[in-house]
Write a protein that holds these residues in place. Structure first.
Motif, mmCIF file in Angstrom:
data_model
loop_
_atom_site.group_PDB
_atom_site.id
_atom_site.type_symbol
_atom_site.label_atom_id
_atom_site.label_comp_id
_atom_site.label_asym_id
_atom_site.label_seq_id
_atom_site.Cartn_x
_atom_site.Cartn_y
_atom_site.Cartn_z
ATOM 1 N N LEU A 98 0.063 -6.498 -2.709
ATOM 2 C CA LEU A 98 -0.974 -7.374 -3.247
ATOM 3 C C LEU A 98 -1.049 -7.330 -4.763
ATOM 4 C CD1 LEU A 98 -3.928 -6.572 -0.794
ATOM 5 C CD2 LEU A 98 -2.566 -8.664 -0.851
ATOM 6 N N VAL A 99 -0.745 -6.164 -5.341
ATOM 7 C CA VAL A 99 -0.900 -5.943 -6.780
ATOM 8 C C VAL A 99 0.380 -5.344 -7.354
ATOM 9 C CG1 VAL A 99 -2.236 -4.761 -8.562
ATOM 10 C CG2 VAL A 99 -3.380 -5.542 -6.481
ATOM 11 N N GLY A 100 1.003 -6.052 -8.302
ATOM 12 C CA GLY A 100 2.192 -5.526 -8.963
ATOM 13 C C GLY A 100 1.855 -4.348 -9.859
ATOM 14 N N GLN A 101 2.768 -3.376 -9.933
ATOM 15 C CA GLN A 101 2.512 -2.143 -10.679
ATOM 16 C C GLN A 101 3.726 -1.766 -11.525
ATOM 17 O OE1 GLN A 101 0.972 0.684 -7.591
ATOM 18 N NE2 GLN A 101 0.652 -1.262 -6.527
ATOM 19 N N PRO A 102 3.499 -1.075 -12.646
ATOM 20 C CA PRO A 102 4.601 -0.750 -13.554
ATOM 21 C C PRO A 102 5.690 0.078 -12.898
ATOM 22 C CG PRO A 102 2.615 0.490 -14.128
ATOM 23 C CD PRO A 102 2.212 -0.549 -13.132
ATOM 24 N N PHE A 103 6.922 -0.272 -13.212
ATOM 25 C CA PHE A 103 8.123 0.391 -12.705
ATOM 26 C C PHE A 103 8.306 0.227 -11.195
ATOM 27 C CE2 PHE A 103 7.085 2.588 -16.634
ATOM 28 C CZ PHE A 103 8.295 2.501 -17.319
ATOM 29 N N ASN A 104 7.416 -0.517 -10.550
ATOM 30 C CA ASN A 104 7.492 -0.733 -9.106
ATOM 31 C C ASN A 104 7.707 -2.199 -8.755
ATOM 32 O OD1 ASN A 104 6.470 1.786 -7.194
ATOM 33 N ND2 ASN A 104 5.740 1.946 -9.296
ATOM 34 N N GLU A 105 8.134 -3.000 -9.726
ATOM 35 C CA GLU A 105 8.196 -4.435 -9.478
ATOM 36 C C GLU A 105 9.174 -4.813 -8.363
ATOM 37 O OE1 GLU A 105 10.677 -3.806 -13.347
ATOM 38 O OE2 GLU A 105 8.935 -2.927 -12.359
ATOM 39 N N LEU A 106 10.265 -4.067 -8.212
ATOM 40 C CA LEU A 106 11.220 -4.389 -7.152
ATOM 41 C C LEU A 106 10.664 -4.004 -5.789
ATOM 42 C CD1 LEU A 106 14.436 -3.290 -9.035
ATOM 43 C CD2 LEU A 106 13.788 -5.628 -8.423
ATOM 44 N N TYR A 107 10.012 -2.851 -5.714
ATOM 45 C CA TYR A 107 9.332 -2.424 -4.486
ATOM 46 C C TYR A 107 8.196 -3.391 -4.153
ATOM 47 C CZ TYR A 107 6.251 0.404 -1.512
ATOM 48 O OH TYR A 107 5.419 0.844 -0.502
ATOM 49 N N CYS A 108 7.381 -3.702 -5.159
ATOM 50 C CA CYS A 108 6.256 -4.620 -4.948
ATOM 51 C C CYS A 108 6.753 -5.994 -4.512
ATOM 52 C CB CYS A 108 5.416 -4.744 -6.217
ATOM 53 S SG CYS A 108 4.447 -3.267 -6.616
ATOM 54 N N GLY A 109 7.851 -6.451 -5.105
ATOM 55 C CA GLY A 109 8.408 -7.744 -4.715
ATOM 56 C C GLY A 109 8.758 -7.784 -3.241
ATOM 57 N N ALA A 110 9.339 -6.690 -2.726
ATOM 58 C CA ALA A 110 9.688 -6.623 -1.307
ATOM 59 C C ALA A 110 8.436 -6.603 -0.440
ATOM 60 C CB ALA A 110 10.538 -5.382 -1.039
ATOM 61 N N LYS A 111 7.405 -5.876 -0.887
ATOM 62 C CA LYS A 111 6.162 -5.794 -0.118
ATOM 63 C C LYS A 111 5.376 -7.110 -0.195
ATOM 64 C CE LYS A 111 6.388 -1.592 1.556
ATOM 65 N NZ LYS A 111 6.473 -1.365 3.016
ATOM 66 N N PHE A 112 5.395 -7.775 -1.352
ATOM 67 C CA PHE A 112 4.795 -9.107 -1.459
ATOM 68 C C PHE A 112 5.467 -10.037 -0.439
ATOM 69 C CE2 PHE A 112 2.493 -7.958 -5.142
ATOM 70 C CZ PHE A 112 1.793 -9.046 -5.655
ATOM 71 N N ALA A 113 6.784 -9.917 -0.315
ATOM 72 C CA ALA A 113 7.520 -10.761 0.621
ATOM 73 C C ALA A 113 7.067 -10.508 2.056
ATOM 74 C CB ALA A 113 9.020 -10.501 0.488
ATOM 75 N N VAL A 114 6.841 -9.244 2.416
ATOM 76 C CA VAL A 114 6.354 -8.923 3.757
ATOM 77 C C VAL A 114 4.992 -9.563 3.993
ATOM 78 C CG1 VAL A 114 5.594 -7.083 5.309
ATOM 79 C CG2 VAL A 114 7.636 -6.755 3.909
ATOM 80 N N GLU A 115 4.119 -9.470 3.001
ATOM 81 C CA GLU A 115 2.783 -10.064 3.126
ATOM 82 C C GLU A 115 2.881 -11.575 3.349
ATOM 83 O OE1 GLU A 115 -0.479 -8.825 2.775
ATOM 84 O OE2 GLU A 115 0.068 -6.714 2.572
ATOM 85 N N GLY A 116 3.733 -12.245 2.595
ATOM 86 C CA GLY A 116 3.898 -13.688 2.751
ATOM 87 C C GLY A 116 4.491 -14.048 4.092
ATOM 88 N N PHE A 117 5.462 -13.273 4.524
ATOM 89 C CA PHE A 117 6.105 -13.489 5.820
ATOM 90 C C PHE A 117 5.090 -13.360 6.951
ATOM 91 C CE2 PHE A 117 8.266 -11.232 9.417
ATOM 92 C CZ PHE A 117 8.972 -12.318 9.915
ATOM 93 N N MET A 118 4.312 -12.297 6.922
ATOM 94 C CA MET A 118 3.334 -12.058 7.979
ATOM 95 C C MET A 118 2.203 -13.090 7.948
ATOM 96 S SD MET A 118 4.139 -9.676 10.003
ATOM 97 C CE MET A 118 5.603 -8.656 10.081
#
Length: 286
Positions: free
Chosen positions: A142-162
């Motif tokens: 839900l919230v992007g965080q420093p140095f975690n943008e690639l991880y967050c991008g994957a989790k954002f994708a899961v949220e959108g998919f679901m």
């Protein structure tokens, strides 16, 4: 007949805690993991407490592995009631400094694995007109965080998919969809993520270095504050997964702690559990 549940990533941490908890609460558990050499702890708990747990090999990035595991479950039970997409991996590195292989890996483990496992169970849930898919995402979904943008991008994708899936399979086929969003879990997942960050931190040099140092200091400070602040235990989050599995009309999304709720409040305050948005989407498209 008992409800059955397939849980991915059960060798340690939240997955292991969830497998044991679901079994203690009357579920027939299929506990899967990529590497069966890491199954000793779960095997010991299963035997000592006489739990209804079957351990399966399942690599969420390998379609053949997923389909083999599903075939085993269907041959034994003829159904699949609940899927818990738990397998995932932390990753913290700047986009500039991540390799092509690392970018593909973090996306495969955290996003494609969820899609492939969900794809595998949907035909069975659709035919039986019932089922539940619970995906462990993150406040990083839900919230992007420093140095975690690639991880967050994957989790954002899961949220959108679901979210997209929930707009039509829930009403048509009685398949319930929920994203569970922890703030931080004090398990091997967190330890490996921090360890990988620290090891690869040597790459955060030059103009990134002071930002990286500040980021690491923040992680260490929050970790030292204890579980009551940022980090929960795997057992605490497992209780929430179990609770969600018992709810007749579960929410689309739920944070697992007050800290996580506050952290995401600017994104979620208009519709905390996602229910209003799903209804709006249904009204717009269906």
């Amino acid at each position: 007949m008992k409800k059955n549940v397939l849980i991915t990533g059960t060798s340690t941490g939240l997955g292991l805690e969830s497998a044991v908890l679901f079994a203690k609460n009357g579920y027939k558990v299929y506990a899967s993991m990529r590497n069966l050499k890491k199954a000793d702890t779960l095997k010991e708990k299963t035997e000592n407490e006489n739990l209804d747990i079957t351990i399966l090999q399942l690599d969420v990035t390998n379609l053949q592995s997923i389909n083999t595991a599903l075939k085993t479950i269907i041959e034994k039970d003829g159904k699949i009631d609940v899927l818990v997409n738990n397998a995932g991996a932390g990753f913290a590195k700047t986009t500039e400094q991540a390799t092509e292989q690392e970018i593909k890996w973090v996306t495969d483990v955290n996003y494609h694995g969820v899609v492939f496992c969900t794809q595998a169970v949907l035909p069975y849930m659709r035919k039986q007109k019932s089922g539940q898919i619970i995906s462990v995402t993150s406040i990083g979904g839900l919230v992007g965080q420093p140095f975690n943008e690639l991880y967050c991008g994957a989790k954002f994708a899961v949220e959108g998919f679901m979210e997209g899936l929930a707009t039509y399979v829930s009403d048509a086929f009685n398949i319930k969809i929920t994203c569970v969003e922890p703030g931080g879990i004090k398990t091997e997942f967190m330890n490996s993520a921090i360890s990988k960050t620290a090891v690869d931190g040597a790459l955060a040099t030059g103009e990134y270095l002071p930002i990286f140092q500040s980021y690491m200091a923040g992680i260490q400070k929050r970790a030292s504050q204890g579980e009551a602040q940022t980090y929960q235990t795997g057992a605490e989050v497992a209780e929430i997964l179990l609770d969600i599995s018992k709810v007749e009309n579960p929410p689309l999304r739920i944070r697992t702690s007050q800290w996580a709720e506050q952290f995401c409040s600017l994104k979620t305050q208009a519709d905390p559990d996602g229910t209003k948005l799903v209804q709006q989407i249904k009204g717009s498209f269906l």
